[in-house]
Design an enzyme around this catalytic site. Sequence first.
Site, PDB file in Angstrom:
ATOM      1  N   HIS A   1     -21.865 -29.868 -27.680  1.00  0.00           N
ATOM      2  CA  HIS A   1     -21.577 -30.601 -26.448  1.00  0.00           C
ATOM      3  C   HIS A   1     -21.246 -29.615 -25.330  1.00  0.00           C
ATOM      4  CE1 HIS A   1     -18.657 -33.276 -24.074  1.00  0.00           C
ATOM      5  NE2 HIS A   1     -19.835 -33.886 -23.987  1.00  0.00           N
TER       6      HIS A   1
ATOM      7  N   HIS B   1     -21.395 -30.304 -15.831  1.00  0.00           N
ATOM      8  CA  HIS B   1     -21.038 -31.658 -16.259  1.00  0.00           C
ATOM      9  C   HIS B   1     -21.030 -32.627 -15.084  1.00  0.00           C
ATOM     10  CE1 HIS B   1     -19.267 -34.932 -18.394  1.00  0.00           C
ATOM     11  NE2 HIS B   1     -18.142 -34.894 -17.722  1.00  0.00           N
TER      12      HIS B   1
END
Length: 334
Positions: free
Chosen positions: A8, A50
């Site tokens: 991730h 992100h």
Amino acid sequence: MSALVIGHRGAPGYRPEHSAASYRLALELGADAVEPDIVATRDGVLVVRHENEIGGTTDVAQHPEFVDRRTTKTIDGSEISGWFTEDFSWEELQTLRVRERIAKLRPGSAEYDGTERMLCLADVLELLREHERTTGHHAGVVVEIKHATYFESIGLPLDDLLEHELRGTGWAAATGLVIECFELSVLERLRGRGVDARYVYLIEKSGAPADRVVRDGTAAATYADDLGDAGLETLAAVVDGISVDKAYLLPWTTLGSGVGDLVARAHRRDLIVYTWTLRPENAFLNARHRRGDDAGAFGDWQGEFDEIFSTGVDGVFADHTDLALRARAVRDTA
């Protein structure tokens, strides 16, 4: 078949997220795939961050030449202040250095602040090629499109930019390419144009997707609507899978009890199921798995990770690749 362990944003439990060091470590630890999030610069380069707001993950605030770029914008209905990738050229962003987003919880990762530059998607694809050349291990890539409707509204359609970026790279469904987004419409457009990938629709714990809100206003169907039988049937016609907050998979949570055995229900419709995010710190564990009062300390992550793997999920996003692989191995031998 074992669930995929997906790094991730790399391995952000150990290195600042979306940095080259983070991706390299995830791959060295044995991740089956890594997940870059993409946003855009004003000159159309797909940057790996992100969020498009970069004040929290770079040293942009320490650059006096960019002080006047700080502004406030409304992104997907939320007012956000800071510095945004779309207000910079790629050349300018390369002068910044990345830093740990949650330094109080992850001081070890924060020790690497300032050592790495920002990456673009092409950099991540090259890291994957480099890893395969040197180790012989091929890892997949799960590209998450962020704020697609917003970027389209300012003339930077991420689907167009991604299609162009992937052209000629050899990445396809068969080589481990997954494209995911919290907005279904951008996935439908890419699939309709013949971009060869597995498509996964991300589903939040609450609210409605930004593309639907723009189109339908207060009448927009919610994420919860997608998880009913009719919603899953509709999704099965347009995507290959769903990726849900981990709370949906745990039957003793409110969300989990509300959707029943979501993995089995999705599998009956030939939908794969991913979940996010496996993290060992108390701050991110469900209350029943926390141990002590230190938010940054590891709780009973083994217990929570095992419960998630036991659902038959097809893939997990993890910040600590090694811990997720360890939990998977325990489950596989149980």
